[in-house]
Enzyme design. Structure first.
Site, PDB file in Angstrom:
ATOM      1  N   HIS A  39       0.824  -1.214   0.000  1.00 18.93           N
ATOM      2  CA  HIS A  39       0.000   0.000   0.000  1.00 18.93           C
ATOM      3  C   HIS A  39       0.858   1.264   0.000  1.00 18.93           C
ATOM      4  O   HIS A  39       0.497   2.288   0.584  1.00 18.93           O
ATOM      5  CB  HIS A  39      -0.958   0.016   1.192  1.00 18.93           C
ATOM      6  CG  HIS A  39      -1.942  -1.104   1.205  1.00 18.93           C
ATOM      7  ND1 HIS A  39      -3.118  -1.076   0.486  1.00 18.93           N
ATOM      8  CD2 HIS A  39      -1.917  -2.304   1.830  1.00 18.93           C
ATOM      9  CE1 HIS A  39      -3.782  -2.194   0.672  1.00 18.93           C
ATOM     10  NE2 HIS A  39      -3.066  -2.968   1.479  1.00 18.93           N
TER      11      HIS A  39
ATOM     12  N   ASN B  19     -10.138  -3.249   1.328  1.00 18.08           N
ATOM     13  CA  ASN B  19      -9.724  -3.158  -0.073  1.00 18.08           C
ATOM     14  C   ASN B  19     -10.936  -2.879  -0.959  1.00 18.08           C
ATOM     15  O   ASN B  19     -12.061  -2.776  -0.478  1.00 18.08           O
ATOM     16  CB  ASN B  19      -9.049  -4.464  -0.522  1.00 18.08           C
ATOM     17  CG  ASN B  19      -7.670  -4.661   0.069  1.00 18.08           C
ATOM     18  OD1 ASN B  19      -6.919  -3.706   0.240  1.00 18.08           O
ATOM     19  ND2 ASN B  19      -7.333  -5.901   0.393  1.00 18.08           N
TER      20      ASN B  19
ATOM     21  N   TYR C   4      -0.092  -4.219  11.331  1.00 18.92           N
ATOM     22  CA  TYR C   4      -0.248  -2.829  10.887  1.00 18.92           C
ATOM     23  C   TYR C   4       0.332  -1.849  11.896  1.00 18.92           C
ATOM     24  O   TYR C   4       1.097  -0.945  11.544  1.00 18.92           O
ATOM     25  CB  TYR C   4      -1.721  -2.524  10.616  1.00 18.92           C
ATOM     26  CG  TYR C   4      -2.140  -2.875   9.212  1.00 18.92           C
ATOM     27  CD1 TYR C   4      -2.018  -4.182   8.743  1.00 18.92           C
ATOM     28  CD2 TYR C   4      -2.663  -1.918   8.357  1.00 18.92           C
ATOM     29  CE1 TYR C   4      -2.388  -4.520   7.460  1.00 18.92           C
ATOM     30  CE2 TYR C   4      -3.037  -2.242   7.065  1.00 18.92           C
ATOM     31  CZ  TYR C   4      -2.904  -3.543   6.615  1.00 18.92           C
ATOM     32  OH  TYR C   4      -3.264  -3.864   5.340  1.00 18.92           O
TER      33      TYR C   4
END
Length: 485
Positions: A54, A127, A337
């Site tokens: 990303h 997504n 993350y």
């Protein structure tokens, strides 16, 4: 109006910003030139490590407005009242490419929403596809390595891409999505967004529901063919960024309607396939879409680096009434993350303006670290519990507890009656029009035919045959024709 004075970072006025200080008119530079050294040192440090995935992104601010009552299913405060608005920041991204890549490429798109709620920030990280390639996070680093630049050739290699998929039959559904018409969105405005994973909602009575999020674009879905995409990249590699920026600047306010699918927690164990498998969708006839609200983007960031590049989304940022599910890929992302952001941006990345709460104040005992600005005042304690009226726990879990049992170990997911890696890929293929099928076959064959090993090709063909006999036959014929040319 007098002109403002240019200063150093410490606030001292700068006398000359055009000429470096030297030892005499033609002499060497002086180490004492604070402005020169400060500018060069800052310039050397303007870039931070890009995201491994990303990396290339765009973003905008806006709001989310509740349009329908969902209090039967969750006690989340920002969803509690019809008409209530919550400020949001939405970051779009490509997944596999680097920061310097192009926008109009065949790749999933990130769709990450930060809700600045009065009970803290809620990050919904998804997504533009409702499914993903793998179902266990232990495979994720290997998957991304296979899609990234090869360490020897320095480019994305079809051998690597298709070899990994050959050994991952669960990827067949997502590969069918990616190689289909929606694999290259025309713009960020013209694509849907999905939470992809299964999450949990809890209502005020303590009842738990598993939930999937669907953001349906109100601009209509538009996509590019491979030929249109190549032309677009040649004309403007930043096409999606350009479109989003210019649309908002001219007063267009792109929007999405949020729908959810809700499954009572008690139904999960007996469902015909594993509802926590991110390679699967829940059929709408089983769990219809229920409208929740409308997300609108209306303001561009003032600084792309500060607000888009430094935006940090973590799926573990929940608020009361919303929590995780046993989805294995989600469970892995709950750690990965936040850990990535601590590496890229530092332990105090949550203090950056784009990441800090806006509708409430963060109160905790975290202190110090690089770029610490979280001073709590003279005499404030940095431990808990304490006797000085510091912030204290509520004792109320954010969501309902999940039942667990059995022995520890590395387990495959519990089997359900109709668990299968290929059936839903076949259903997706059979839903396509004749023209859509032809483009899908051409896209797959164009990549698979470049693979150098016959056994890798055969393994991938077996997956398409298992999904649908016609699907497999047509891919096989197209690959054979391209390899014979």
């Amino acid at each position: 109006m007098s002109q403002r004075v240019l200063t150093t970072e410490s606030g001292a006025p700068v006398a000359d910003n055009q000429n470096s200080a030297t030892a005499g008119a033609g002499g060497p530079l002086l180490l004492q030139d604070q402005q020169l050294l400060e500018k060069l040192a800052r310039f050397n440090r303007e870039r931070i490590p890009e995201r491994v995935v990303h990396a290339r992104g765009s973003g905008a601010y806006g709001h989310f407005e509740v349009t329908d009552d969902v209090t039967e299913f969750t006690y989340a405060d920002f969803l509690s009242t019809v008409g209530r608005r919550t400020e949001v920041f939405l970051r779009f991204s490509t997944v596999a490419d680097s920061l310097g890549g192009a926008d109009a490429v065949r790749d999933p798109r990130g769709f990450a929403v930060k809700f600045y709620t009065e009970e803290g920030n809620y990050d919904l990280v998804g997504n533009n596809t409702p499914v993903f390639f793998i179902k266990d996070p232990i495979k994720f680093p290997d998957f991304i390595h296979s899609q990234k630049r090869d360490p020897f050739t320095g480019r994305q290699e079809p051998d690597n891409v298709w070899d990994f998929w050959a050994h991952s039959p669960e990827a067949t559904h997502q590969v069918t999505w990616l190689m289909g018409d929606r694999g290259i969105p025309a713009s960020y405005r013209h694509m849907n967004g999905y939470g992809s994973h299964t999450y949990q909602w809890t209502n005020s009575a303590g009842e738990a529901f598993f939930v999937k999020y669907h953001f349906k674009t109100n601009q209509g879905v538009r996509s590019l063919s491979a030929e249109q995409a190549a032309e677009t990249v040649g004309r403007d590699a930043n096409s999606h960024q350009t479109d989003l920026l210019q649309a908002i600047e001219r007063g267009v306010r792109p929007s999405w309607t949020l729908y959810v699918q809700l499954m009572p927690a008690a139904k999960a164990d007996g469902y015909r396939f594993n509802p926590f498998d991110v390679t699967k969708v829940w059929p709408h006839q089983d769990y219809p879409l229920r409208r929740v609200g409308r997300l609108v983007l209306d303001r561009n960031p003032d600084n792309v680096f500060a607000e888009v590049e430094q935006a940090a989304f973590s799926p573990n940022n929940f608020v009361p009434g919303i929590g995780p599910s046993p989805d294995k890929m989600l469970q892995g992302r709950l750690f990965a993350y936040a850990d990535a952001h601590r590496y890229r941006l530092g332990v105090n990345h949550t203090l950056l303006a784009v990441n800090a709460p806006k509708a409430t104040t963060a109160r905790n005992y975290g202190r110090d670290g690089l770029m610490a600005t979280n001073s709590q005042g003279r005499g404030a304690k940095n431990y808990e519990p304490n006797s000085y009226d510091g912030p204290a726990e509520t004792g109320r879990p954010l969501s309902a507890p999940l039942a667990v049992g059995g022995h520890t170990g590395t387990h495959a997911a519990p089997p359900h009656t109709k668990d299968d890696d290929f059936f839903q890929a076949g259903e997706l293929y059979r839903l396509m029009s004749a023209e859509e099928k032809s483009r899908l076959i051409a896209n797959i064959a164009g990549g698979l035919s470049q693979v150098s090993r016959d056994d890798v090709i055969e393994k991938n063909l077996a997956h398409f045959h298992a999904a649908d006999p016609e699907y497999g036959r047509r891919v096989e014929e197209a690959v054979r024709a391209l390899r014979e040319d």
